[in-house]
Design a protein around this motif. Structure first.
Motif, PDB file in Angstrom:
ATOM      1  N   GLN A 177       0.833  -1.204   0.000  1.00 49.46           N
ATOM      2  CA  GLN A 177       0.000   0.000   0.000  1.00 49.46           C
ATOM      3  C   GLN A 177       0.869   1.256   0.000  1.00 49.46           C
ATOM      4  O   GLN A 177       0.547   2.242  -0.673  1.00 49.46           O
ATOM      5  N   ILE A 178       1.971   1.194   0.751  1.00 47.11           N
ATOM      6  CA  ILE A 178       2.906   2.325   0.731  1.00 47.11           C
ATOM      7  C   ILE A 178       3.474   2.491  -0.675  1.00 47.11           C
ATOM      8  O   ILE A 178       3.652   3.614  -1.162  1.00 47.11           O
ATOM      9  N   SER A 179       3.754   1.381  -1.336  1.00 45.19           N
ATOM     10  CA  SER A 179       4.263   1.434  -2.706  1.00 45.19           C
ATOM     11  C   SER A 179       3.288   2.162  -3.625  1.00 45.19           C
ATOM     12  O   SER A 179       3.697   3.002  -4.439  1.00 45.19           O
ATOM     13  N   THR A 180       2.004   1.849  -3.489  1.00 40.40           N
ATOM     14  CA  THR A 180       1.001   2.538  -4.302  1.00 40.40           C
ATOM     15  C   THR A 180       1.043   4.043  -4.066  1.00 40.40           C
ATOM     16  O   THR A 180       0.996   4.844  -5.014  1.00 40.40           O
ATOM     17  N   MET A 181       1.173   4.429  -2.815  1.00 43.21           N
ATOM     18  CA  MET A 181       1.228   5.852  -2.469  1.00 43.21           C
ATOM     19  C   MET A 181       2.480   6.504  -3.048  1.00 43.21           C
ATOM     20  O   MET A 181       2.427   7.623  -3.572  1.00 43.21           O
ATOM     21  N   LEU A 182       3.612   5.801  -2.964  1.00 44.77           N
ATOM     22  CA  LEU A 182       4.872   6.351  -3.481  1.00 44.77           C
ATOM     23  C   LEU A 182       4.808   6.570  -4.990  1.00 44.77           C
ATOM     24  O   LEU A 182       5.233   7.625  -5.501  1.00 44.77           O
ATOM     25  N   PHE A 183       4.282   5.593  -5.707  1.00 44.63           N
ATOM     26  CA  PHE A 183       4.268   5.708  -7.164  1.00 44.63           C
ATOM     27  C   PHE A 183       3.246   6.735  -7.645  1.00 44.63           C
ATOM     28  O   PHE A 183       3.459   7.393  -8.666  1.00 44.63           O
ATOM     29  N   GLU A 184       2.159   6.900  -6.912  1.00 41.73           N
ATOM     30  CA  GLU A 184       1.216   7.964  -7.256  1.00 41.73           C
ATOM     31  C   GLU A 184       1.829   9.336  -6.979  1.00 41.73           C
ATOM     32  O   GLU A 184       1.630  10.281  -7.744  1.00 41.73           O
ATOM     33  N   PHE A 185       2.581   9.415  -5.888  1.00 38.00           N
ATOM     34  CA  PHE A 185       3.279  10.662  -5.565  1.00 38.00           C
ATOM     35  C   PHE A 185       4.315  10.968  -6.647  1.00 38.00           C
ATOM     36  O   PHE A 185       4.446  12.111  -7.100  1.00 38.00           O
ATOM     37  N   ASP A 186       5.065   9.944  -7.061  1.00 37.18           N
ATOM     38  CA  ASP A 186       6.079  10.107  -8.099  1.00 37.18           C
ATOM     39  C   ASP A 186       5.438  10.594  -9.402  1.00 37.18           C
ATOM     40  O   ASP A 186       5.998  11.448 -10.101  1.00 37.18           O
ATOM     41  N   SER A 187       4.255  10.049  -9.711  1.00 35.28           N
ATOM     42  CA  SER A 187       3.561  10.473 -10.928  1.00 35.28           C
ATOM     43  C   SER A 187       3.165  11.935 -10.862  1.00 35.28           C
ATOM     44  O   SER A 187       3.156  12.646 -11.877  1.00 35.28           O
ATOM     45  N   GLU A 188       2.886  12.400  -9.647  1.00 42.36           N
ATOM     46  CA  GLU A 188       2.433  13.780  -9.474  1.00 42.36           C
ATOM     47  C   GLU A 188       3.586  14.768  -9.362  1.00 42.36           C
ATOM     48  O   GLU A 188       3.510  15.889  -9.899  1.00 42.36           O
ATOM     49  N   TYR A 189       4.673  14.345  -8.673  1.00 47.58           N
ATOM     50  CA  TYR A 189       5.764  15.284  -8.383  1.00 47.58           C
ATOM     51  C   TYR A 189       7.081  14.928  -9.069  1.00 47.58           C
ATOM     52  O   TYR A 189       8.068  15.658  -8.925  1.00 47.58           O
ATOM     53  N   LYS A 218       3.780  21.681  -0.342  1.00 47.02           N
ATOM     54  CA  LYS A 218       3.122  22.765   0.394  1.00 47.02           C
ATOM     55  C   LYS A 218       2.347  23.681  -0.548  1.00 47.02           C
ATOM     56  O   LYS A 218       1.209  24.076  -0.262  1.00 47.02           O
ATOM     57  N   ASP A 219       2.967  24.036  -1.679  1.00 46.45           N
ATOM     58  CA  ASP A 219       2.300  24.919  -2.635  1.00 46.45           C
ATOM     59  C   ASP A 219       1.063  24.248  -3.230  1.00 46.45           C
ATOM     60  O   ASP A 219       0.026  24.888  -3.425  1.00 46.45           O
ATOM     61  N   THR A 267      -1.064  22.625   2.737  1.00 44.18           N
ATOM     62  CA  THR A 267      -1.065  21.996   4.052  1.00 44.18           C
ATOM     63  C   THR A 267      -0.421  22.898   5.086  1.00 44.18           C
ATOM     64  O   THR A 267       0.503  23.667   4.784  1.00 44.18           O
ATOM     65  N   THR A 268      -0.903  22.801   6.305  1.00 40.24           N
ATOM     66  CA  THR A 268      -0.320  23.552   7.416  1.00 40.24           C
ATOM     67  C   THR A 268       0.640  22.691   8.233  1.00 40.24           C
ATOM     68  O   THR A 268       1.216  23.166   9.212  1.00 40.24           O
ATOM     69  N   LEU A 269       0.809  21.425   7.820  1.00 45.41           N
ATOM     70  CA  LEU A 269       1.716  20.535   8.539  1.00 45.41           C
ATOM     71  C   LEU A 269       3.163  20.919   8.295  1.00 45.41           C
ATOM     72  O   LEU A 269       3.521  21.409   7.217  1.00 45.41           O
ATOM     73  N   THR A 270       3.997  20.667   9.294  1.00 43.27           N
ATOM     74  CA  THR A 270       5.428  20.822   9.121  1.00 43.27           C
ATOM     75  C   THR A 270       5.952  19.578   8.402  1.00 43.27           C
ATOM     76  O   THR A 270       5.806  18.459   8.895  1.00 43.27           O
ATOM     77  N   LEU A 271       6.533  19.776   7.244  1.00 44.49           N
ATOM     78  CA  LEU A 271       7.026  18.648   6.441  1.00 44.49           C
ATOM     79  C   LEU A 271       8.545  18.617   6.521  1.00 44.49           C
ATOM     80  O   LEU A 271       9.244  19.313   5.782  1.00 44.49           O
ATOM     81  N   GLN A 319       4.232  13.616   3.565  1.00 45.74           N
ATOM     82  CA  GLN A 319       3.947  14.153   2.237  1.00 45.74           C
ATOM     83  C   GLN A 319       2.976  13.251   1.476  1.00 45.74           C
ATOM     84  O   GLN A 319       2.165  13.732   0.671  1.00 45.74           O
ATOM     85  N   LEU A 320       3.053  11.950   1.719  1.00 42.45           N
ATOM     86  CA  LEU A 320       2.132  11.022   1.068  1.00 42.45           C
ATOM     87  C   LEU A 320       0.710  11.223   1.572  1.00 42.45           C
ATOM     88  O   LEU A 320      -0.255  11.076   0.819  1.00 42.45           O
ATOM     89  N   LEU A 321       0.577  11.540   2.853  1.00 44.11           N
ATOM     90  CA  LEU A 321      -0.748  11.703   3.450  1.00 44.11           C
ATOM     91  C   LEU A 321      -1.449  12.971   2.966  1.00 44.11           C
ATOM     92  O   LEU A 321      -2.677  12.997   2.866  1.00 44.11           O
ATOM     93  N   VAL A 322      -0.673  14.024   2.687  1.00 39.04           N
ATOM     94  CA  VAL A 322      -1.304  15.303   2.325  1.00 39.04           C
ATOM     95  C   VAL A 322      -1.355  15.537   0.820  1.00 39.04           C
ATOM     96  O   VAL A 322      -2.005  16.476   0.360  1.00 39.04           O
ATOM     97  N   SER A 323      -0.674  14.710   0.035  1.00 42.56           N
ATOM     98  CA  SER A 323      -0.683  14.907  -1.410  1.00 42.56           C
ATOM     99  C   SER A 323      -2.101  14.706  -1.939  1.00 42.56           C
ATOM    100  O   SER A 323      -2.940  14.054  -1.315  1.00 42.56           O
ATOM    101  N   THR A 324      -2.363  15.239  -3.115  1.00 44.19           N
ATOM    102  CA  THR A 324      -3.734  15.243  -3.642  1.00 44.19           C
ATOM    103  C   THR A 324      -4.195  13.870  -4.120  1.00 44.19           C
ATOM    104  O   THR A 324      -5.380  13.668  -4.380  1.00 44.19           O
ATOM    105  N   SER A 325      -3.287  12.928  -4.276  1.00 42.78           N
ATOM    106  CA  SER A 325      -3.676  11.578  -4.693  1.00 42.78           C
ATOM    107  C   SER A 325      -3.173  10.578  -3.658  1.00 42.78           C
ATOM    108  O   SER A 325      -2.441  10.917  -2.739  1.00 42.78           O
ATOM    109  N   GLY A 326      -3.577   9.331  -3.797  1.00 44.66           N
ATOM    110  CA  GLY A 326      -3.065   8.285  -2.919  1.00 44.66           C
ATOM    111  C   GLY A 326      -4.023   7.923  -1.798  1.00 44.66           C
ATOM    112  O   GLY A 326      -5.092   8.502  -1.643  1.00 44.66           O
ATOM    113  N   ILE A 327      -3.598   6.945  -1.011  1.00 40.22           N
ATOM    114  CA  ILE A 327      -4.392   6.443   0.107  1.00 40.22           C
ATOM    115  C   ILE A 327      -4.298   7.429   1.264  1.00 40.22           C
ATOM    116  O   ILE A 327      -3.212   7.800   1.674  1.00 40.22           O
ATOM    117  N   LYS A 328      -5.405   7.829   1.791  1.00 40.34           N
ATOM    118  CA  LYS A 328      -5.418   8.784   2.892  1.00 40.34           C
ATOM    119  C   LYS A 328      -5.595   8.035   4.217  1.00 40.34           C
ATOM    120  O   LYS A 328      -6.675   8.011   4.808  1.00 40.34           O
TER     121      LYS A 328
END
Length: 241
Positions: A69-81, A94-95, A99-103, A114-123
């Motif tokens: 599941q973490i892998s899915t989140m990583l690859f979706e993040f990679d696709s986005e960023y 952040k942009d 998010t107001t979280l300290t990253l 960063q995986l939790l706050v990104s616009t895609s992926g498992i929340k």
């Protein structure tokens, strides 16, 4: 010509069995019960090795599921960023997410935020935790503040920063149970195995040797900079908090 003996009427009940017949019936019942008990015991003995073998694998199986599941989140993040979470992606996240979280970037907890706050992926925080013995705080799926987002103890996976999906497919990127501050694994939680995610999106259980190392088929430690996938550079390992 003899006098015929009187016959019982057709609907008369059968005479009760004699003592010999009763003893025979009891003996047969005991034989059948013995056979059934013996078959039941044999079944237990045949199943026992499989039950005993599979029981210790349960936490490892959970870790393999979580790391996928973490892998899915990583690859979706990679696709986005264009890369996996690192210090270099903090400003972009952040942009994009506001998010107001300290990253931060000093631990896997901080980078995985960063995986939790990104616009895609498992929340969910839940894939980042499995019972290991040294991190016993189950994630509560509350990650809207710095003190709750993958708080200390809610992540058990170490992470190699600075990678992306285009790297060597054999490169390890996420692993557990890595001893904090060391490149050695704890053999206890998964009965002598480490669970490692590679860039080819495969989750693999590797045996841990007596010194806490995972040795690959080329005879070298998995973290050895001489491994072809590290290209002579020591991996930037981030341990969980």
């Amino acid at each position: 010509m003899g006098i015929p003996l009187p016959q019982p009427p057709p609907d008369a009940p059968a005479p009760p069995p004699g003592p010999e017949a009763l003893r025979s019936q009891r003996k047969m019942r005991w034989i059948i019960r013995g056979i059934v008990a013996g078959l039941f015991l044999c079944g237990l003995l045949l199943l026992a090795p499989f039950v005993l073998k599979s029981a210790p694998a349960a936490p490892r199986t959970e870790a393999l599921s979580d790391i996928k599941q973490i892998s899915t989140m990583l690859f979706e993040f990679d696709s986005e960023y264009g890369t996996f979470p690192s210090a270099d992606t903090i400003d972009s996240v952040k942009d994009e997410t506001k998010t107001t979280l300290t990253l931060g970037s000093s631990s896997s907890n901080q980078l995985f935020r960063q995986l939790l706050v990104s616009t895609s992926g498992i929340k969910s925080e839940r894939p980042f935790w499995v019972k290991t013995g040294f991190f016993n705080r189950r994630p509560d799926d509350i990650f809207n503040t710095d003190t709750t987002a993958l708080a200390k103890g809610e992540c058990v996976f170490a992470y190699v920063a600075g990678l992306n999906s285009s790297g060597d497919p054999q490169t390890p990127v996420v692993m557990t149970p890595l001893i904090s501050g060391k490149q050695e694994f704890d053999p206890g939680p998964f009965k002598g195995y480490a669970v490692i995610l590679r860039l080819d999106n495969s989750a693999v259980p590797y045996p841990i040797d007596k010194n806490g190392h995972v040795i690959l088929s080329n005879g070298m430690d998995i973290f050895d900079p001489r491994q072809p996938f590290w290209h002579g550079k020591a991996p930037d390992v981030k341990w969980p908090e």
